[in-house]
Scaffold this active site. Structure first.
Site, PDB file in Angstrom:
ATOM      1  CG  HIS A  58      -1.695  -1.192   1.496  1.00 18.91           C
ATOM      2  ND1 HIS A  58      -2.878  -1.441   0.848  1.00 18.91           N
ATOM      3  CD2 HIS A  58      -1.512  -2.242   2.345  1.00 18.91           C
ATOM      4  CE1 HIS A  58      -3.401  -2.574   1.294  1.00 18.91           C
ATOM      5  NE2 HIS A  58      -2.592  -3.079   2.201  1.00 18.91           N
TER       6      HIS A  58
HETATM    7  C1  BDR Z   1      -2.613   0.804   5.533  1.00 19.34           C
HETATM    8  O1  BDR Z   1      -2.822   0.485   6.922  1.00 19.34           O
HETATM    9  C2  BDR Z   1      -1.567   0.261   7.537  1.00 19.34           C
HETATM   10  O2  BDR Z   1      -1.646  -0.853   8.337  1.00 19.34           O
HETATM   11  C3  BDR Z   1      -0.591   0.029   6.430  1.00 19.34           C
HETATM   12  O3  BDR Z   1       0.726   0.387   6.813  1.00 19.34           O
HETATM   13  C4  BDR Z   1      -1.126   0.909   5.349  1.00 19.34           C
HETATM   14  O4  BDR Z   1      -0.713   2.241   5.556  1.00 19.34           O
HETATM   15  C5  BDR Z   1      -3.277  -0.242   4.671  1.00 19.34           C
HETATM   16  O5  BDR Z   1      -4.662  -0.292   4.879  1.00 19.34           O
END
Ligand code: BDR
Ligand code: CA
Length: 316
Positions: free
Chosen positions: A245
């Site tokens: 992500h």
């Molecule tokens: C996002 O949530 C966090 O746990 C990850 O690092 C990312 O930024 C994904 O949904």
């Protein structure tokens, strides 16, 4: 020869395995000038995410200043670390070296305020975590909103399911009041949500091609193996790969052409019984010129090749 322009950015993180990859990407990108990194709770508590952030910068031999930020959401208690995806230490229980330096004495919100007033309209903030630090900045001084060039937000789910609830993505779910305040602020926003980050995929094979001589290779290989196994355990459709992500949001800040966006009004639900944390994207009237830029399509091969190049993964 055309001069490559350098974009000034601030990263807001909750390091976190995919945050760590995003830090590596950003700090090795010649076209990005990282002015500072702010931290917050999220994947782990803020002391752990700050420590992990400092450890990653050390491994990159970077002295970029790191500022400790939010401990908890604006209006709610924190619902705790995401140990099933990020381990008890936030980095998949990999061995993380002790940081060589402490965070700066300045608090995250003060740093953001100082930089934005010193460099009005010049700084892009890339948020990879709950939006608490940015919301607190806006509450502290609403006049800074027009000084932010753009916010690139990893968060939300426009037309795909959430990853915490059926409709909520983790960074929005983790502080929905903060997220709604930020989405309503009038700051130009690009929302890099699950619609595109689930198409940004790191595989076991990619991990095997990571240059093992890099100082962060062993830590990131162990951390990412934990992350890959967690996705494989919980998601039958994610066998052999995991979404990265946060690096995608950094890549979009660097090169917006990697994604196709549509401009829509977006509100964040924070009072719903079943829908808290939902990014409610209003597509009924078509695109709106001043809407949020919602990323809906990704040039995945272009992103991946750039990601591999930045972080030291040999081409497939
Ligand atoms: C996002 O949530 C966090 O746990 C990850 O690092 C990312 O930024 C994904 O949904
Ligand atoms: Ca994150």
């Amino acid at each position: 020869m055309a001069k490559t322009s350098v974009r000034r950015i601030i990263l807001d993180v909750d390091t976190g395995i995919d945050d760590a990859w995003a830090l590596i990407y950003a700090l090795r990108a010649p076209t990005l000038d990282v002015l500072g990194i702010t931290t917050g709770f999220g994947n782990a508590d803020v002391d752990t995410t700050t420590r992990n952030t400092l450890a990653v910068t050390d491994l990159l031999q970077s002295r970029v200043p790191v500022y400790r930020g939010a401990v908890k959401p604006l209006c709610r208690p924190w619902d705790g670390p995401v140990t099933s995806y990020h381990g008890v230490n936030g980095l998949g229980n990999a061995s993380v070296p002790d940081p060589l330096r402490p965070p700066e004495n300045t608090e995250a919100v003060d740093f953001l305020h100082q930089v934005l007033t010193a460099l009005p309209h010049e700084v892009t903030i890339v948020t990879l975590a709950r939006l608490t630090n940015i919301a607190r900045l806006l509450l502290y001084d609403p006049h800074v909103a027009p000084l932010i060039s753009r916010l690139v937000i990893m968060g939300g789910a426009a037309f795909v399911p959430g990853n915490v609830t059926p409709v909520a993505e983790a960074n929005i779910w983790g502080d929905p009041e903060a997220a709604d305040l930020v989405f309503q602020s009038g700051i130009p926003i690009t929302m890099v949500g699950l619609d595109v980050t689930h198409r940004a995929r790191l595989t076991w094979d990619d991990l095997d091609r990571l240059d093992s001589s890099l100082p962060y290779a062993a830590m990131m290989r162990d951390a990412t193996a934990f992350y890959l196994k967690a996705y494989e355990r919980d998601h039958p459709e994610m066998q052999g790969w995991c979404p990265i992500h946060d690096p995608l949001a950094v890549a979009v800040a660097e090169d917006p052409s990697l994604v196709a966006v549509r401009r829509y009004p977006v509100r964040v639900e924070h009072a719903g019984r079943w829908t808290t944390g939902m990014t409610v994207v209003d597509a009924r009237m078509g695109e709106q010129p001043h809407g949020i830029e919602v990323a809906l399509d990704l040039n995945a091969p272009a992103f991946l090749h750039r990601f591999w190049d930045r972080v030291g993964i040999a081409p497939a």
